[in-house]
Write a protein that holds these residues in place. Structure first.
Motif, PDB file in Angstrom:
ATOM      1  N   UNK A   1       0.841  -1.209   0.000  1.00  0.00           N
ATOM      2  CA  UNK A   1       0.000   0.000   0.000  1.00  0.00           C
ATOM      3  C   UNK A   1       0.867   1.247   0.000  1.00  0.00           C
ATOM      4  N   UNK A   2       0.533   2.191  -0.867  1.00  0.00           N
ATOM      5  CA  UNK A   2       1.265   3.453  -0.951  1.00  0.00           C
ATOM      6  C   UNK A   2       0.739   4.426   0.101  1.00  0.00           C
ATOM      7  N   UNK A   3       1.657   5.153   0.726  1.00  0.00           N
ATOM      8  CA  UNK A   3       1.289   6.157   1.724  1.00  0.00           C
ATOM      9  C   UNK A   3       2.446   7.122   1.859  1.00  0.00           C
ATOM     10  N   UNK A   4       2.220   8.187   2.617  1.00  0.00           N
ATOM     11  CA  UNK A   4       3.308   9.114   2.901  1.00  0.00           C
ATOM     12  C   UNK A   4       3.991   8.657   4.174  1.00  0.00           C
ATOM     13  N   UNK A   5       5.323   8.688   4.173  1.00  0.00           N
ATOM     14  CA  UNK A   5       6.130   8.000   5.167  1.00  0.00           C
ATOM     15  C   UNK A   5       6.058   8.611   6.557  1.00  0.00           C
TER      16      UNK A   5
ATOM     17  N   UNK B   1       1.215  14.790  10.708  1.00  0.00           N
ATOM     18  CA  UNK B   1       1.963  14.959   9.460  1.00  0.00           C
ATOM     19  C   UNK B   1       2.774  13.719   9.181  1.00  0.00           C
ATOM     20  N   UNK B   2       2.940  13.411   7.917  1.00  0.00           N
ATOM     21  CA  UNK B   2       3.766  12.278   7.514  1.00  0.00           C
ATOM     22  C   UNK B   2       4.878  12.786   6.625  1.00  0.00           C
ATOM     23  N   UNK B   3       5.808  11.891   6.307  1.00  0.00           N
ATOM     24  CA  UNK B   3       6.908  12.286   5.448  1.00  0.00           C
ATOM     25  C   UNK B   3       6.406  12.842   4.131  1.00  0.00           C
ATOM     26  N   UNK B   4       7.095  13.819   3.595  1.00  0.00           N
ATOM     27  CA  UNK B   4       6.679  14.422   2.337  1.00  0.00           C
ATOM     28  C   UNK B   4       6.896  13.465   1.178  1.00  0.00           C
ATOM     29  N   UNK B   5       7.685  12.416   1.390  1.00  0.00           N
ATOM     30  CA  UNK B   5       7.952  11.465   0.322  1.00  0.00           C
ATOM     31  C   UNK B   5       6.989  10.284   0.399  1.00  0.00           C
ATOM     32  N   UNK B   6       6.509   9.852  -0.767  1.00  0.00           N
ATOM     33  CA  UNK B   6       5.586   8.729  -0.832  1.00  0.00           C
ATOM     34  C   UNK B   6       6.366   7.419  -0.814  1.00  0.00           C
ATOM     35  N   UNK B   7       5.878   6.437  -0.070  1.00  0.00           N
ATOM     36  CA  UNK B   7       6.516   5.133   0.004  1.00  0.00           C
ATOM     37  C   UNK B   7       5.455   4.048  -0.168  1.00  0.00           C
ATOM     38  N   UNK B   8       5.902   2.845  -0.453  1.00  0.00           N
ATOM     39  CA  UNK B   8       5.017   1.689  -0.553  1.00  0.00           C
ATOM     40  C   UNK B   8       5.479   0.659   0.466  1.00  0.00           C
ATOM     41  N   UNK B   9       4.557   0.150   1.271  1.00  0.00           N
ATOM     42  CA  UNK B   9       4.886  -0.803   2.321  1.00  0.00           C
ATOM     43  C   UNK B   9       4.224  -2.143   2.037  1.00  0.00           C
ATOM     44  N   UNK B  10       5.038  -3.197   1.959  1.00  0.00           N
ATOM     45  CA  UNK B  10       4.490  -4.538   1.814  1.00  0.00           C
ATOM     46  C   UNK B  10       4.938  -5.391   2.990  1.00  0.00           C
ATOM     47  N   UNK B  11       4.124  -6.369   3.342  1.00  0.00           N
ATOM     48  CA  UNK B  11       4.413  -7.239   4.484  1.00  0.00           C
ATOM     49  C   UNK B  11       4.979  -8.563   3.986  1.00  0.00           C
TER      50      UNK B  11
END
Length: 430
Positions: free
Chosen positions: A69-73, A286-296
């Motif tokens: 899932x993509x989210x802001x870090x 607030x979250x990181x300004x950079x977008x990340x994708x997290x997988x389990x």
């Protein structure tokens, strides 16, 4: 009466015809009779044949594939410490919009007309700082000021006048007047200035009296000289006291006017206050300004991954280069956080809050290698691996060393004097 020759011929022809028919019927019936052995041979399974595939030359790559899932870090709650304020903490302006970016050294909120400046740091702002303060929070402040190019002097754990000057520059850069010291401290500076002026006047008088005594050729001027010495000491003491008063009245840093966030910049996810409202606890998240994708992934897979590995994100036919940012345990599983290297505005919009296919190459061969299906491998009596190669209608056992395994194929190298080449037919089934 005896038969005539003609009648005898008719009888013979009839008998011959009956015999021929009988013979045909017998032959036909005999052809339909099947022995039990023949029947078993016809109804049993066909004789097993060998299934072979050619040895290939190909590049192999082992990879981890999953969806994330993509989210802001790194979402965090931002809290402003308002316990040291003398007036109600009313929000007067600078309320950020959701989706805006918090940058270091800028005001992220305005309370009672004063800024709340965001800085990057691990320690929270837990007390007001002023000249003379010492501790790890002072060190963190000076490290931050130095990083921002605001010249706090020697970076240590002591708040000095150089630190004060750097704080003034921080506020100037943020577009606000620097905080003023407590009035009592400024009054002490004024009082110390008067003491210096009085000491200077006393010294002038003592020097004048000493000069007059010397002009009059007095034999003993020790009294006048003593007065001058005392006046000089009084002036030195008064100047020292003024310096101390000025030091204490240097620019302070109120506890309510700075918030530390572990990393900046960050994206505003939610705002808990509004203009005209009162601050009470968390003001925004607030979250990181950079977008990340997290997988389990499971523990076994996590052991194969590490920060810095190349990765690829795939969504709606778009492939985006990325890298593994970190691998961290989360309960019984592990979170693998993957960050895109660069994103265009359209890619950012596409990935935001999306479920994304993630591919992380773990290991690959250096170019093309001999490869066979994993199903072609077997173990010999010595525990080594081998393949069965069909050559000239005969099966030969070829010992091999097995390298990287990926996508159902295994890298193989013939062992010892054995030979194996691209195109050789290896047995994968019977």
């Amino acid at each position: 009466m005896s038969a005539t020759p003609k009648s005898r011929r008719r009888v013979l022809v009839g008998v011959s015809a009956v015999a021929a028919v009988s013979l045909g019927i017998g032959v036909a019936a005999g052809s339909r009779i099947t022995s039990p052995e023949d029947a078993a041979a016809k109804t049993g399974p066909p004789k097993a044949s060998q299934i072979t595939v050619p040895v290939e030359k190909k590049a192999l790559s082992s990879k981890v594939v999953g969806r994330g899932d993509a989210s802001f870090d790194g979402a965090v709650n931002i809290r402003v410490e308002t316990s040291g304020m003398s007036t109600p903490p009313i929000v007067t302006g600078k309320v950020p919009a959701v989706g805006s970016t918090i940058t270091e050294g800028k005001a992220l909120l305005e309370i009672t007309g004063r800024p709340v400046i965001g800085l990057a740091g691990v320690l929270p702002m837990y007390r007001a700082l002023s000249p003379g303060s010492k501790g790890p929070d002072v060190l963190q402040l000076e490290q931050t000021l130095d990083r921002l190019g605001l010249d706090p002097g020697t970076v240590d754990d002591e708040y000095t006048l150089d630190t004060s000057a750097a704080v003034e520059r921080l506020y100037e850069k943020a577009g606000y007047e620097a905080p003023e010291p407590d009035k009592q401290l400024t009054q002490q500076v004024d009082a110390a200035k008067h003491q210096v002026d009085a000491a200077k006047k006393q010294l002038r008088q003592a020097e004048s009296q000493l000069k007059a005594a010397k002009t009059a050729h007095a034999k003993d001027t020790s009294v006048q000289q003593g007065a001058v010495d005392d006046a000089e000491q009084n002036l030195a003491d008064a100047q020292e006291a003024l310096g101390e008063a000025k030091f204490k009245a240097g620019t302070p840093l109120p506890v309510s006017e700075v918030v530390y966030v572990k990393t900046l910049p960050r994206r505003v996810d939610d705002v808990k206050v509004e203009r005209g409202g009162t601050v009470n606890g968390v003001v925004m998240s607030a979250s990181g300004a950079s977008l990340v994708v997290t997988l389990k992934v499971d523990a076994a897979t996590a052991q194969r991954l590490k920060a810095g590995m190349a990765a690829a994100l795939e969504l709606d036919g778009t492939t985006i280069a990325a890298k593994v940012l970190r691998v961290a345990k989360s309960g019984t599983q592990y979170n693998v956080v993957v960050a895109p290297k660069t994103l265009t505005a359209s890619q950012l919009a596409l990935l935001r809050d999306a479920n994304v296919r993630v591919t992380i190459p773990v290991k690959s061969t250096a170019g093309k290698v001999l490869a066979v299906p994993v199903a072609a491998l077997s173990s010999g009596s010595d525990g080594g691996s081998r393949v069965e190669v069909l050559r000239n209608g005969k099966v030969e056992l070829v010992p091999v060393k097995v390298g990287l395994t990926a996508d159902g194929f295994a890298q193989v190298t013939p062992a010892g004097d054995a030979t194996l080449a691209e195109g050789d037919q290896v047995v994968v089934g019977r």
